[in-house]
Design a protein around this motif. Structure first.
Motif, mmCIF file in Angstrom:
data_model
loop_
_atom_site.group_PDB
_atom_site.id
_atom_site.type_symbol
_atom_site.label_atom_id
_atom_site.label_comp_id
_atom_site.label_asym_id
_atom_site.label_seq_id
_atom_site.Cartn_x
_atom_site.Cartn_y
_atom_site.Cartn_z
ATOM 1 N N ASP A 196 -8.138 -6.094 -17.267
ATOM 2 C CA ASP A 196 -8.404 -4.834 -17.952
ATOM 3 C C ASP A 196 -7.236 -3.897 -17.743
ATOM 4 O OD1 ASP A 196 -10.880 -5.638 -18.812
ATOM 5 O OD2 ASP A 196 -11.812 -5.141 -16.900
ATOM 6 N N SER A 237 -0.065 -2.837 -6.878
ATOM 7 C CA SER A 237 -0.786 -3.923 -6.225
ATOM 8 C C SER A 237 -0.911 -5.123 -7.162
ATOM 9 C CB SER A 237 -2.155 -3.413 -5.792
ATOM 10 O OG SER A 237 -2.987 -4.485 -5.484
ATOM 11 N N LEU A 238 -1.121 -4.852 -8.450
ATOM 12 C CA LEU A 238 -1.243 -5.943 -9.418
ATOM 13 C C LEU A 238 0.070 -6.720 -9.545
ATOM 14 C CD1 LEU A 238 -3.023 -7.173 -11.817
ATOM 15 C CD2 LEU A 238 -1.645 -5.722 -13.272
ATOM 16 N N LEU A 239 1.175 -5.975 -9.581
ATOM 17 C CA LEU A 239 2.463 -6.655 -9.687
ATOM 18 C C LEU A 239 2.725 -7.468 -8.431
ATOM 19 C CD1 LEU A 239 4.817 -4.034 -11.327
ATOM 20 C CD2 LEU A 239 3.307 -5.668 -12.407
ATOM 21 N N GLY A 240 2.438 -6.873 -7.258
ATOM 22 C CA GLY A 240 2.524 -7.621 -6.007
ATOM 23 C C GLY A 240 3.947 -7.853 -5.526
ATOM 24 N N GLN A 241 4.018 -8.446 -4.350
ATOM 25 C CA GLN A 241 5.289 -8.713 -3.659
ATOM 26 C C GLN A 241 6.335 -9.389 -4.544
ATOM 27 O OE1 GLN A 241 6.277 -8.828 -0.244
ATOM 28 N NE2 GLN A 241 4.474 -7.954 0.706
ATOM 29 N N GLU A 296 0.839 -1.211 0.000
ATOM 30 C CA GLU A 296 0.000 0.000 0.000
ATOM 31 C C GLU A 296 0.872 1.259 0.000
ATOM 32 O OE1 GLU A 296 -4.265 1.187 1.076
ATOM 33 O OE2 GLU A 296 -3.372 -0.616 0.274
ATOM 34 N N LYS A 312 -1.015 3.049 -8.327
ATOM 35 C CA LYS A 312 -1.219 2.297 -7.092
ATOM 36 C C LYS A 312 -1.788 0.910 -7.377
ATOM 37 C CE LYS A 312 -2.888 3.229 -2.768
ATOM 38 N NZ LYS A 312 -3.782 3.912 -1.838
ATOM 39 N N ALA A 360 -14.235 6.728 -10.679
ATOM 40 C CA ALA A 360 -12.914 6.369 -10.132
ATOM 41 C C ALA A 360 -11.858 6.317 -11.231
ATOM 42 C CB ALA A 360 -12.999 5.034 -9.415
#
Lengths: 402, 462
Positions: free
Chosen positions: A191, A201-205, A162, A197, A255
């Motif tokens: 999509d 989050s999509l790519l992730g850890q 985050e 941001k 959004a």
């Protein structure tokens, strides 16, 4: 002369299929086909290509190795990957070396649209050397503030996604890069992603960690004459982004529109950041002209032969950023000049207004200064001509409250 | 009598008395010592008995001494705690009353067998049984038994161990192992699926390219044909080249040119349609399998449902129509993409099976049921409602559907793990909830709620 496009794949069926499918473009493009990396380099040796589209997994020289070579020998070429590859490790290899990663199967419309739009954007930048600044950029320098904020976050054992997302969303260089990755075919399975941001989050850890391992994610801006200016430009972009998002919200945007407005605002000076980075000596000339009374925009045009926005839009285009943002970047200056600017809609309106307002804030007469920057016809067309004062007041109240 | 005689007698008596006194003294000392010893022994016995009781009470098992009439003669503290009874409650009652009704016979049998084999030490043999607490609750216990004789009567010592904790731990471990193997299975399936997707995508690319080419070039050929047709007609009208024109016409007739003109474009169109379908399915499989996603990411739930429906189409297409009613403004939800896909898949497959079961109960095979999937927001949560018009779930079953290995499906149809895994994933890993409403013969609705991210929840609150 027709632009030259070279397609590379070890599977001849693919090459023949592409040749037949793109037959309709034979009037616009000179197309050539190479079975493998070695043959591609030999062909490029006799005639360089404007665009190289290659498969990833090939016996002998892989697509990534080929593009590494191309980047060195022909920095002005646009480098695309067209692959059905599913192996993440192999895909990481392409991050620095390719501009976009397209998924097999890709239909002709998409392939044609991407190449066409990229060549068009390139056309706005005069001179091969300057064009190569854009295609030669695989990452942009990060501001000192951004580095200070991110370095401790990226050292943590479990990455705080985050917070990292927020930090990326406040830094034009990282926002653009992470959007490029998230919208490339391997990572962006869903999509199109419209906010940095969401992209983080999509790519992730796992992916972020691999990126940190493979790539220098936070290149510093080199010490020098332009460093301070670079820093200020990033801070200014942040303000424009916040205000653009706020205006889009005030105008009842959803959004997605708010996210795109923010991104357009954040990246409004993408070209300027690129120029400071790629051609600091030339950029120093721009800065020297400003005290003599020239505006930065005009000085840039004089030194580089086109607006900084043209550089920014070209980079955004080849990195596959959302088309709305590319369109907004191109027309941020005078949105009413081109009819197709309508496509960018609310994000363009919000980013344009935010840019004008933030530029005027420190003037003796802020509203007058903003009005001088803003495109009256465009605002009038959106019924917003009288809202600028309200936006300025509302924003300043918000800022003081915060 | 003379004094002399008297004197002697006195002297003898004195001696005898002294002897008697000495004896008394000795005896009373002996007595004192004996009594001392007795009291010491008594104390020792008391202490030992206390120790013994303490040992008994602190043994980690309920211990009972039971007489030949099965009456409880003695018990320890753990016995009281285990069965929730006081010592007074316990003494004198029939030992087998402490068992759940269905396990009494087995315990009696164990008792009888061990009596027959008294010479063998049976205390190391244990059986599992079900005990019953005073409150009525039952629990698993482990029993062992020893026969002994005291004062001519024979007694049985029962040692009962409450193994519910151990059982629970074991169940947890088994469940964990299952989850792990499920996760591994999913992962390898994911890797395999994306590998296959890659293999399929390459030929799809050129089949699609070639079809596009055929479409464009056939259109070009048709315009050439049209121009040539005009030429033929003009020549015919002018009475030229009669023989050649007849040949061309015969050739057209032979090839059924009008038919080709009509059918070739539509055949290519259908081919392209098919290729687009293949490519959609392959993309869906890739998205569904989502290899390597071991952490939460923002997921478009509507899209995840579409993807799952595409992947699972074969499971429902002959049984039900699927209708979706999505809230397009639903924000992305932070979750484990692979698991959410799996949960939705389980729900859709269950819905299809419920419809199938209703069809066969009512002899209405082939009449399509209906599966409806709705999404929306409810109180800061994303909500997915999956309804079917299937056989429904009885009230008794409804309590157990989320238990591992509970299934009402036939052999080979269900392992009883789908809902239990879904429950674990939604409630524990996602902090959400899953609930069911059902009416037998009418249908079932599962409702899944997932917490929205902080930002999305804030936006909702405004």
């Amino acid at each position: 002369m027709k632009p030259r496009i070279l397609f590379v794949d070890d599977n001849n069926n693919i090459l023949m299929g592409l040749r037949r499918m793109l037959r309709g473009m034979r009037g616009d493009w000179a197309m050539d086909f190479a079975e493998g990396g070695e043959m591609a380099l030999a062909k490029l040796d006799s005639a360089p290509a404007d665009v190289v589209v290659t498969d990833m997994k090939m016996p002998g020289m892989s697509g990534a190795e080929l593009l590494d070579e191309v980047a060195v020998r022909y920095p002005r070429s646009l480098r695309l990957i067209l692959s059905g590859e599913a192996d993440p490790e192999a895909t990481f290899r392409t991050i620095a070396t390719s501009h976009q990663f397209l998924q097999k199967p890709s239909n002709s419309e998409r392939l044609i649209a991407i190449i066409k739009a990229s060549l068009e954007r390139r056309g706005a930048v005069p001179g091969a050397e300057r064009q190569a600044w854009v295609t030669g950029t695989s990452r942009l320098a990060v501001s000192r503030a951004g580095r200070d904020r991110l370095t401790p976050l990226l050292r943590q054992e479990s990455l705080p996604i985050e917070e990292i997302g927020e930090a990326f969303a406040a830094e034009p260089a990282l926002a653009a890069k992470v959007m490029q990755l998230a919208n490339s075919a391997y990572f962006g399975v869903g999509d199109p992603v419209s906010s940095p941001k969401a992209a983080v989050s999509l790519l992730g850890q796992d992916v972020l960690r691999a990126l940190l391992r493979e790539e220098n994610l936070l290149p510093a801006f080199p010490e020098g004459f332009c460093q301070g200016y670079h820093e200020r430009t990033v801070a200014f972009s942040r303000d424009v982004a916040d205000l653009a998002a706020w205006i889009a919200g005030q105008q009842g945007g959803g959004a997605q529109e708010i996210a795109l407005a923010r991104l357009a605002g954040l990246l409004h000076a993408l070209g300027r950041l690129l120029l400071c980075d790629q051609a600091p000596e030339d950029y120093a000339k721009v800065l020297a002209m400003v005290p003599a009374g020239a505006t930065v925009d005009d000085a840039e045009r004089e030194v580089f032969g086109c607006a900084q926005a043209d550089f920014g839009a070209y980079l955004a285009q080849i990195w596959g950023l959302p088309q709305t943002v590319v369109d907004a970047l191109r027309h941020l200056d005078r949105p009413s000049a081109l009819e197709e600017a309508e496509r960018a809609g609310l994000p363009l309106l919000a980013a344009h207004s935010a840019l004008g307002i933030v530029s005027g804030l420190n003037a003796a007469d802020p509203l007058g200064a903003a009005a001088a920057q803003l495109d009256g016809d465009f605002l009038a067309r959106h019924g917003c001509k009288n809202k600028v004062g309200d936006w300025m007041d509302g924003w300043q109240q918000r800022e003081t409250a915060a | 009598m003379d004094a002399d005689v008297l004197q002697k007698r006195l002297a003898r008596e004195k001696i005898a008395r002294r002897q008697a006194e000495t004896l008394l003294e000795t005896k009373s000392r002996d007595l004192f010592l004996a009594s001392e010893q007795i009291s010491q022994s008594a104390q020792m016995i008391k202490a030992q008995s206390q120790q013994l009781q303490a040992v008994l009470d602190h043994a980690m098992a309920a211990i009972f001494l039971v007489d030949q009439e099965d009456k409880i003669v003695r018990s320890n503290r753990v016995a009281e705690l285990t069965f929730e009874m006081s010592k007074d409650d316990m003494l004198g009652i029939n030992f087998f009353d402490l068992f759940s009704p269905e396990s009494q016979d087995a315990a009696r049998h164990f008792d009888a067998v061990s009596e027959l084999h008294q010479e063998m030490n049976t205390s190391d043999k244990a059986i599992e049984s079900i005990g019953r607490r005073k409150s009525g609750g039952t629990f698993p216990m482990e029993l062992s038994i020893t026969q002994l004789d005291m004062d001519g009567s024979s007694f049985t010592v029962w040692i009962c161990r409450d193994v519910s904790m151990r059982k629970e731990a074991e169940e947890r471990r088994v469940k964990l192992e299952q989850e792990l193997s499920q996760a591994q299975k999913l992962e390898s399936l994911g890797t395999l699926a994306s590998g296959i997707a890659h293999e399929i995508n390459t030929p799809v690319q050129y089949v699609s390219d070639n079809s596009h080419f055929l479409k464009d070039s056939f259109a070009d050929l048709l315009s050439v044909l049209a121009a040539q047709g005009a030429l033929v007609e003009a020549a015919e009208a002018a009475g030229l080249l009669g023989e050649e024109i007849a040949k061309v016409k015969a050739c057209q007739e032979e090839a059924d040119l009008d038919f080709l003109r009509e059918e070739v474009p539509s055949s290519i169109e259908q081919t392209l349609d098919g290729v687009a379908r293949i490519s959609k399915i392959v993309t869906a499989i890739k998205e569904f399998a989502h290899p390597g996603a071991s952490e939460k990411a923002l997921v478009d739930v509507n899209k995840a449902i579409e993807t799952t429906l595409t992947v699972a189409r074969n499971e429902w297409k002959y049984l039900a129509e699927v209708q979706t009613d999505f809230d397009e403004s639903l924000p992305q939800v932070p979750c484990l993409p692979g698991e959410i896909n799996q949960v939705i898949l389980n729900m859709v497959v269950n819905a299809a099976h419920a419809i199938e079961s209703k069809q066969s109960q009512e002899g209405q095979e082939g009449v399509l049921g209906k599966i409806t999937i709705r999404t929306g927001k409810a109180g800061g949560m994303a909500e997915i409602r999956i309804s079917d018009t299937g056989c429904g779930i009885s009230e008794g079953d409804r309590k157990q559907i989320f238990d591992p290995f509970f299934t009402t499906k036939g052999v080979g149809k269900g392992t009883g793990q789908g809902l239990s895994i879904a429950y674990g994933s939604i409630t524990q890993k996602h902090g959400g909830s899953i609930s069911v409403e059902s009416q037998v013969g009418v249908g079932t609705t599962f409702t899944i709620r997932l917490p929205l991210g902080e930002e999305a929840a804030l936006k909702e609150a405004v």
